[in-house]
Design an enzyme around this catalytic site. Structure first.
Site, PDB file in Angstrom:
ATOM      1  N   ARG A  97       0.838  -1.207   0.000  1.00 41.03           N
ATOM      2  CA  ARG A  97       0.000   0.000   0.000  1.00 41.03           C
ATOM      3  C   ARG A  97       0.865   1.246   0.000  1.00 41.03           C
ATOM      4  O   ARG A  97       1.990   1.209   0.501  1.00 41.03           O
ATOM      5  CB  ARG A  97      -0.891   0.038   1.240  1.00 41.03           C
ATOM      6  CG  ARG A  97      -1.990  -0.956   1.173  1.00 41.03           C
ATOM      7  CD  ARG A  97      -2.844  -0.946   2.405  1.00 41.03           C
ATOM      8  NE  ARG A  97      -3.609  -2.170   2.408  1.00 41.03           N
ATOM      9  CZ  ARG A  97      -4.750  -2.342   1.738  1.00 41.03           C
ATOM     10  NH1 ARG A  97      -5.280  -1.350   1.054  1.00 41.03           N
ATOM     11  NH2 ARG A  97      -5.373  -3.500   1.771  1.00 41.03           N
ATOM     12  N   ASN A 113      12.058   1.551   0.998  1.00 38.78           N
ATOM     13  CA  ASN A 113      11.190   0.589   0.317  1.00 38.78           C
ATOM     14  C   ASN A 113      12.028  -0.259  -0.626  1.00 38.78           C
ATOM     15  O   ASN A 113      13.140   0.148  -1.019  1.00 38.78           O
ATOM     16  CB  ASN A 113      10.105   1.329  -0.474  1.00 38.78           C
ATOM     17  CG  ASN A 113       9.004   0.392  -0.974  1.00 38.78           C
ATOM     18  OD1 ASN A 113       8.905  -0.760  -0.549  1.00 38.78           O
ATOM     19  ND2 ASN A 113       8.178   0.888  -1.873  1.00 38.78           N
ATOM     20  N   THR A 114      11.520  -1.412  -0.985  1.00 40.16           N
ATOM     21  CA  THR A 114      12.180  -2.243  -1.975  1.00 40.16           C
ATOM     22  C   THR A 114      11.195  -2.570  -3.086  1.00 40.16           C
ATOM     23  O   THR A 114       9.999  -2.757  -2.833  1.00 40.16           O
ATOM     24  CB  THR A 114      12.754  -3.522  -1.335  1.00 40.16           C
ATOM     25  OG1 THR A 114      13.313  -4.339  -2.361  1.00 40.16           O
ATOM     26  CG2 THR A 114      11.701  -4.306  -0.577  1.00 40.16           C
ATOM     27  N   HIS A 115      11.709  -2.596  -4.315  1.00 34.19           N
ATOM     28  CA  HIS A 115      10.823  -2.737  -5.476  1.00 34.19           C
ATOM     29  C   HIS A 115      11.441  -3.724  -6.460  1.00 34.19           C
ATOM     30  O   HIS A 115      12.640  -3.644  -6.744  1.00 34.19           O
ATOM     31  CB  HIS A 115      10.669  -1.343  -6.128  1.00 34.19           C
ATOM     32  CG  HIS A 115       9.768  -1.364  -7.314  1.00 34.19           C
ATOM     33  ND1 HIS A 115       8.399  -1.457  -7.198  1.00 34.19           N
ATOM     34  CD2 HIS A 115      10.034  -1.332  -8.644  1.00 34.19           C
ATOM     35  CE1 HIS A 115       7.862  -1.464  -8.404  1.00 34.19           C
ATOM     36  NE2 HIS A 115       8.838  -1.394  -9.295  1.00 34.19           N
ATOM     37  N   ASP A 147       9.119   8.685  -0.971  1.00 28.21           N
ATOM     38  CA  ASP A 147       8.585  10.056  -0.983  1.00 28.21           C
ATOM     39  C   ASP A 147       7.086   9.971  -1.289  1.00 28.21           C
ATOM     40  O   ASP A 147       6.504   8.890  -1.207  1.00 28.21           O
ATOM     41  CB  ASP A 147       9.373  10.952  -1.953  1.00 28.21           C
ATOM     42  CG  ASP A 147       9.241  10.499  -3.390  1.00 28.21           C
ATOM     43  OD1 ASP A 147       8.400   9.618  -3.681  1.00 28.21           O
ATOM     44  OD2 ASP A 147       9.975  11.034  -4.244  1.00 28.21           O
ATOM     45  N   GLY A 149       5.524  10.094  -4.017  1.00 24.84           N
ATOM     46  CA  GLY A 149       5.147   9.478  -5.294  1.00 24.84           C
ATOM     47  C   GLY A 149       5.085   7.957  -5.214  1.00 24.84           C
ATOM     48  O   GLY A 149       5.315   7.355  -4.166  1.00 24.84           O
ATOM     49  N   ASP A 151       6.934   4.908  -6.053  1.00 18.69           N
ATOM     50  CA  ASP A 151       8.267   4.389  -6.402  1.00 18.69           C
ATOM     51  C   ASP A 151       9.159   5.454  -7.054  1.00 18.69           C
ATOM     52  O   ASP A 151       9.900   5.165  -7.996  1.00 18.69           O
ATOM     53  CB  ASP A 151       8.133   3.159  -7.330  1.00 18.69           C
ATOM     54  CG  ASP A 151       7.329   2.047  -6.673  1.00 18.69           C
ATOM     55  OD1 ASP A 151       7.448   1.884  -5.457  1.00 18.69           O
ATOM     56  OD2 ASP A 151       6.583   1.352  -7.377  1.00 18.69           O
TER      57      ASP A 151
HETATM   58  C1  GRF Z   1       9.295  -8.182  -3.128  1.00 12.56           C
HETATM   59  O1  GRF Z   1       9.664  -8.495  -4.459  1.00 12.56           O
HETATM   60  C2  GRF Z   1       8.926  -6.737  -2.998  1.00 12.56           C
HETATM   61  O2  GRF Z   1       9.751  -5.867  -3.710  1.00 12.56           O
HETATM   62  C3  GRF Z   1       7.549  -6.764  -3.585  1.00 12.56           C
HETATM   63  O3  GRF Z   1       6.961  -7.902  -2.979  1.00 12.56           O
HETATM   64  C4  GRF Z   1       7.988  -8.855  -2.734  1.00 12.56           C
HETATM   65  C5  GRF Z   1       7.946  -9.197  -1.275  1.00 12.56           C
HETATM   66  O4  GRF Z   1       8.132 -10.549  -1.058  1.00 12.56           O
HETATM   67  N1  GRF Z   1       6.854  -5.534  -3.417  1.00 12.56           N
HETATM   68  P1  GRF Z   1       8.082 -11.156   0.404  1.00 12.56           P
HETATM   69  O5  GRF Z   1       6.684 -10.949   0.956  1.00 12.56           O
HETATM   70  O6  GRF Z   1       9.103 -10.459   1.239  1.00 12.56           O
HETATM   71  O7  GRF Z   1       8.425 -12.610   0.234  1.00 12.56           O
END
Ligand code: GRF
Length: 206
Positions: A97, A113-115, A147, A149, A151
């Protein structure tokens, strides 16, 4: 940004499986990492990420939008809940979210965050599917600051992953996640130990 206390306190936001969160949690069990996971907060009850955290003795909380009359009230509740765990850094690890102003303004520049794509390519909720549909030959993952936006925050670190001709969304996402777990652990570790700077859109670790 530099350390305020050691070990620093991480609050990790999750929505699902929690494999990225688990990698962080395990690494942070080593004192040398410089931070520990103080709590795991989910927007969904009953997810595997919460089970992993509780089994590891980490505090958990659920702030589910369904239990609030509107988006604004949920945003406030999420900010209040995260605040009770006194984070130095908030890490979104598969949190699906967008964060609202109450959270963003309380920890400005302190939310990571990670993407699963090489931003600015393929932002949004279907990054792996979009990279495949777009015919990308190389994709990967990005760890960035959050931020307002979608991502769009300053990029802290990226790793590339080759796309294979026979990849499905699942196979590609699994290979990305293997790289992503290591990238999140490395990036957050460097942030808490060595700090980071941001100038305009450019973030630098250490
Ligand atoms: C990751 O690839 C993250 O970047 C994305 O969802 C995945 C998370 O996987 N938004 P998990 O729930 O940590 O296994």
């Amino acid at each position: 940004m530099t350390n305020r206390r050691s070990p620093q306190r991480l609050v990790v936001l999750v929505s699902g499986t929690g494999s990225v969160m688990e990698a962080l949690l395990r690494s942070a069990e080593d004192e040398a990492f410089g931070a520990r996971v103080a709590a795991v907060v989910s927007d969904r009850p009953g997810v595997r990420a919460l089970e992993i955290a509780s089994d590891a003795g980490v505090a958990t909380a659920v702030v589910s939008p369904g239990e609030f009359p509107d988006r604004a009230t949920w945003d406030e509740a999420l900010a209040r809940t995260v605040a009770t765990f006194e984070p130095d850094l908030v890490v979104c690890a598969g949190f699906m979210r967008l964060l609202g102003a109450p959270v963003l303004s309380r920890w400005p520049g302190l939310i990571v965050n990670t993407h699963p794509a090489l931003l600015p390519s393929y932002p949004g909720a279907h990054a792996v599917r979009d990279a495949l549909a777009g015919g990308a030959k190389v994709t990967g993952c990005t760890v960035m600051l959050v931020d307002e936006g979608v991502d769009t925050g300053p990029i802290l670190a990226q790793s590339a992953v080759d796309v294979r001709d026979n990849d499905t969304e699942e196979s590609l996402h699994e290979r990305i996640k293997a790289v992503e777990r290591a990238l999140v652990v490395d990036t957050v570790g460097r942030m808490v130990r060595d700090g980071w700077t941001v100038e305009g859109r450019v973030a630098r670790l250490g």
